[in-house]
Design a protein around this motif. Structure first.
Motif, PDB file in Angstrom:
ATOM      1  N   TRP A 240      12.979  -4.313   6.505  1.00  0.00           N
ATOM      2  CA  TRP A 240      11.890  -4.335   7.639  1.00  0.00           C
ATOM      3  C   TRP A 240      12.674  -3.181   8.707  1.00  0.00           C
ATOM      4  O   TRP A 240      12.193  -2.327   9.263  1.00  0.00           O
ATOM      5  CB  TRP A 240      11.831  -5.747   8.526  1.00  0.00           C
ATOM      6  CG  TRP A 240      10.640  -6.327   8.304  1.00  0.00           C
ATOM      7  CD1 TRP A 240      10.590  -7.625   7.589  1.00  0.00           C
ATOM      8  CD2 TRP A 240       9.312  -5.839   8.468  1.00  0.00           C
ATOM      9  NE1 TRP A 240       9.055  -7.987   7.606  1.00  0.00           N
ATOM     10  CE2 TRP A 240       8.426  -6.851   7.805  1.00  0.00           C
ATOM     11  CE3 TRP A 240       9.077  -4.921   9.158  1.00  0.00           C
ATOM     12  CZ2 TRP A 240       6.938  -6.728   8.174  1.00  0.00           C
ATOM     13  CZ3 TRP A 240       7.520  -4.559   9.218  1.00  0.00           C
ATOM     14  CH2 TRP A 240       6.573  -5.750   8.839  1.00  0.00           C
ATOM     15  N   LYS A 241      13.949  -3.444   8.914  1.00  0.00           N
ATOM     16  CA  LYS A 241      14.716  -2.455   9.755  1.00  0.00           C
ATOM     17  C   LYS A 241      14.780  -1.160   9.334  1.00  0.00           C
ATOM     18  O   LYS A 241      14.601  -0.364  10.265  1.00  0.00           O
ATOM     19  CB  LYS A 241      16.175  -3.010   9.757  1.00  0.00           C
ATOM     20  CG  LYS A 241      16.566  -4.558  10.394  1.00  0.00           C
ATOM     21  CD  LYS A 241      17.836  -4.904  10.406  1.00  0.00           C
ATOM     22  CE  LYS A 241      18.053  -6.279  10.286  1.00  0.00           C
ATOM     23  NZ  LYS A 241      19.299  -6.690   9.942  1.00  0.00           N
ATOM     24  N   ILE A 242      14.954  -0.949   7.949  1.00  0.00           N
ATOM     25  CA  ILE A 242      14.803   0.394   7.588  1.00  0.00           C
ATOM     26  C   ILE A 242      13.640   1.119   7.910  1.00  0.00           C
ATOM     27  O   ILE A 242      13.281   2.290   8.256  1.00  0.00           O
ATOM     28  CB  ILE A 242      15.059   0.514   6.032  1.00  0.00           C
ATOM     29  CG1 ILE A 242      16.628  -0.127   5.600  1.00  0.00           C
ATOM     30  CG2 ILE A 242      14.850   1.780   5.590  1.00  0.00           C
ATOM     31  CD1 ILE A 242      16.780  -0.613   4.467  1.00  0.00           C
ATOM     32  N   ALA A 243      12.424   0.412   7.495  1.00  0.00           N
ATOM     33  CA  ALA A 243      11.198   0.855   7.892  1.00  0.00           C
ATOM     34  C   ALA A 243      10.845   1.088   9.331  1.00  0.00           C
ATOM     35  O   ALA A 243      10.329   2.065   9.683  1.00  0.00           O
ATOM     36  CB  ALA A 243      10.071  -0.185   7.395  1.00  0.00           C
ATOM     37  N   THR A 350       7.208   3.259   3.817  1.00  0.00           N
ATOM     38  CA  THR A 350       8.695   2.798   3.610  1.00  0.00           C
ATOM     39  C   THR A 350       8.928   1.352   3.079  1.00  0.00           C
ATOM     40  O   THR A 350       9.668   1.140   2.290  1.00  0.00           O
ATOM     41  CB  THR A 350       9.522   3.355   4.787  1.00  0.00           C
ATOM     42  OG1 THR A 350       9.238   4.429   5.357  1.00  0.00           O
ATOM     43  CG2 THR A 350      10.999   2.966   4.618  1.00  0.00           C
ATOM     44  N   PHE A 351       8.268   0.502   3.881  1.00  0.00           N
ATOM     45  CA  PHE A 351       8.231  -1.081   3.869  1.00  0.00           C
ATOM     46  C   PHE A 351       8.036  -1.405   2.261  1.00  0.00           C
ATOM     47  O   PHE A 351       8.701  -1.877   1.430  1.00  0.00           O
ATOM     48  CB  PHE A 351       7.492  -1.784   4.748  1.00  0.00           C
ATOM     49  CG  PHE A 351       7.541  -3.042   4.711  1.00  0.00           C
ATOM     50  CD1 PHE A 351       9.001  -4.086   4.933  1.00  0.00           C
ATOM     51  CD2 PHE A 351       6.592  -3.978   3.758  1.00  0.00           C
ATOM     52  CE1 PHE A 351       8.879  -5.255   4.689  1.00  0.00           C
ATOM     53  CE2 PHE A 351       6.833  -5.251   3.803  1.00  0.00           C
ATOM     54  CZ  PHE A 351       7.760  -5.978   4.091  1.00  0.00           C
ATOM     55  N   PHE A 352       6.847  -0.978   1.785  1.00  0.00           N
ATOM     56  CA  PHE A 352       6.126  -1.286   0.686  1.00  0.00           C
ATOM     57  C   PHE A 352       7.042  -0.448  -0.596  1.00  0.00           C
ATOM     58  O   PHE A 352       7.142  -1.242  -1.747  1.00  0.00           O
ATOM     59  CB  PHE A 352       4.642  -1.188   0.426  1.00  0.00           C
ATOM     60  CG  PHE A 352       3.854  -2.077   1.090  1.00  0.00           C
ATOM     61  CD1 PHE A 352       3.878  -3.449   0.610  1.00  0.00           C
ATOM     62  CD2 PHE A 352       3.429  -1.983   2.559  1.00  0.00           C
ATOM     63  CE1 PHE A 352       3.384  -4.444   1.474  1.00  0.00           C
ATOM     64  CE2 PHE A 352       2.810  -2.987   3.120  1.00  0.00           C
ATOM     65  CZ  PHE A 352       2.970  -4.095   2.572  1.00  0.00           C
ATOM     66  N   MET A 353       7.221   0.792  -0.193  1.00  0.00           N
ATOM     67  CA  MET A 353       7.755   1.522  -1.488  1.00  0.00           C
ATOM     68  C   MET A 353       9.239   1.067  -1.662  1.00  0.00           C
ATOM     69  O   MET A 353       9.764   0.627  -2.987  1.00  0.00           O
ATOM     70  CB  MET A 353       7.981   2.977  -1.230  1.00  0.00           C
ATOM     71  CG  MET A 353       6.575   3.583  -1.298  1.00  0.00           C
ATOM     72  SD  MET A 353       5.689   2.969  -2.376  1.00  0.00           S
ATOM     73  CE  MET A 353       6.076   3.973  -3.996  1.00  0.00           C
ATOM     74  N   LEU A 354       9.953   0.714  -0.674  1.00  0.00           N
ATOM     75  CA  LEU A 354      11.389   0.192  -0.683  1.00  0.00           C
ATOM     76  C   LEU A 354      11.191  -1.218  -1.447  1.00  0.00           C
ATOM     77  O   LEU A 354      12.203  -1.610  -2.294  1.00  0.00           O
ATOM     78  CB  LEU A 354      12.163  -0.151   0.363  1.00  0.00           C
ATOM     79  CG  LEU A 354      12.847   1.446   0.774  1.00  0.00           C
ATOM     80  CD1 LEU A 354      13.556   1.185   2.197  1.00  0.00           C
ATOM     81  CD2 LEU A 354      13.719   1.956  -0.076  1.00  0.00           C
TER      82      LEU A 354
END
Ligand SMILES: Nc1nc2c(ncn2[C@@H]2O[C@H](COP(=O)(O)OP(=O)(O)OP(=O)(O)O)[C@@H](O)[C@H]2O)c(=O)[nH]1
Ligand SMILES: [Mg+2]
Length: 381
Positions: A240-243, A350-354
């Motif tokens: 979450w934080k990265i996204a 970003t969220f889904f791909m990671l």
């Protein structure tokens, strides 16, 4: 410690351990076979008891059990002999026997057969092999066969030749069903000092360390799975934080920045996942060396996404590239609204791909572990 670091160490420990250090581990041996084949009598003889002695398993043509019974082996440390109900009895027909008795709970098997080799024996052997487990085939009541032979052809009677014929009949029957190199013992539970009975005891004793190692290795994937899941759960929280971070960067009105950001964010975290789970090149190489197999053999089982972080990164960027371009296009046309769209696209992709990457790396770890253990299992026996 990287996960495969932990596993490599676990495998190394198993390889190095002595029988004494395995003594605290129990080994459940299921004694199985058709009804009346002599399972209970064999267990009694292995424990130095006769039918009717205190603590002996009930035996006899009318003494059929319906529940497995456990008996501790008095000589072999940590070995429990399980007397299973007879296969193919009215209570336990062959077709439902495997489900009724959940054979996977036992680590090693002794299949007891008498008279001619039968289809049921082969079915049992195949099922045991399918579970990746091992068995001895014990052909019981040798005294009765020898006695019949002696009566029928007293002039040509040759004990060793008859015993060898019986062994050969069992081996052939098992081989016909695809069971290669089975260990066959021809015994009489009434005469535990004769025929192959002493060899059976001695082989079991000699192989006990291997059998315990094997059982331990079989249990490793189950031990590792919660660790993999724990690690995955911890890393998922960070996504979450990265996204959110990549969403903020994508909203900054600088052309090409969202692409660049996505590239760096994905690269940093993907590489992190691979090394964290121990499926990066260096850890895999160490594992391959330890189990004595080429690196490609371990990598061949890594199916999802990519076998290296770079491959996975390329696949990821390809799949999010189009979405990023749309976002950037709308951002150029409508500055404020576009920035929101751009940021939103970055957040969601970003969220889904990671998450997808993380699942895939964890899945690959489990696959590599199973492969490494498969190799180890072959070496253990
Ligand atoms: N001659 C001879 N008879 C045996 C031998 N072992 C067992 N028997 C006899 O075979 C019969 C069945 O033996 P069990 O040990 O009860 O057989 P089981 O496989 O436990 O039978 P279930 O529990 O009913 O499935 C009994 O009458 C035993 O005395 C042996 O080595 N030689
Ligand atoms: Mg019995």
């Amino acid at each position: 410690m990287a996960l495969v670091g932990f596993l490599t160490e676990a495998i190394f420990n198993v390889q190095q351990r002595t029988l004494e250090s395995f003594n605290s581990h129990t080994l459940s041996i299921a004694v199985t076979g058709e009804s009346g084949s002599g399972k209970s009598s064999l267990i009694n003889a292995m424990r130095g008891l006769r039918a009717g002695d205190e603590g002996a398993a009930g035996s006899g043509m009318l003494d059929t059990m319906t529940e497995p019974m456990a008996y501790l082996d008095p000589v072999l440390p940590g070995v429990t002999l399980w007397d299973l109900p007879g296969v193919g009895s009215p209570y336990f027909p062959l077709d439902t026997f495997f489900e009724q008795h959940n054979l996977s709970q036992y680590e090693f098997f002794i299949i007891v057969g008498f008279q001619r080799f039968r289809f049921e024996h082969a079915r049992l052997a195949c099922e045991i092999q399918r579970m990746g487990k091992r068995f001895y085939f014990v052909r019981s009541k040798a005294d009765a066969d020898l006695d019949a032979s002696r009566r029928q052809r007293p002039s040509s009677y040759n004990e060793e030749r008859i015993l060898e014929q019986i062994r050969e009949d069992c081996r052939r029957g098992l081989a016909a069903e695809g069971v290669g190199h089975p260990q066959v013992f021809v015994v009489s539970s009434w005469e535990p000092n004769r025929y192959d009975f002493p060899l059976l005891r001695q082989t079991l004793q000699t192989e006990l360390l291997h059998l315990k190692r094997h059982a331990f290795l079989l249990s490793l994937p189950a031990v590792a799975l919660p660790i993999i899941n724990q690690k995955k759960a911890a890393l998922k929280v960070e996504i979450w934080k990265i996204a959110l971070f990549s969403c903020l960067l994508a909203a900054v009105p600088v052309p090409g920045l969202s692409h660049l950001c996505t590239f760096f964010v994905f690269r940093k975290h993907l590489f992190g996942y691979y090394s964290n789970f121990g499926v990066d090149n260096r850890s895999l190489l160490a594992l391959a060396r330890q189990v004595g197999r080429p690196l490609w053999e371990l990598m061949a089982v890594m199916t999802s996404l990519g076998t290296t972080p770079m491959m996975a990164l390329k696949l990821l960027l390809d799949s999010v590239g189009a979405a990023m371009m749309v976002a950037e296009y709308s951002w150029k046309r409508l500055p404020v609204f576009g920035a929101l769209v751009s940021g939103g696209v970055a957040l969601v992709t970003t969220f889904f791909m990671l998450r997808k990457c993380l699942d895939s790396v964890a899945d690959n770890t489990q696959r590599v572990l199973s492969k490494a253990l498969e190799v180890e299992r072959e070496n253990a026996i």
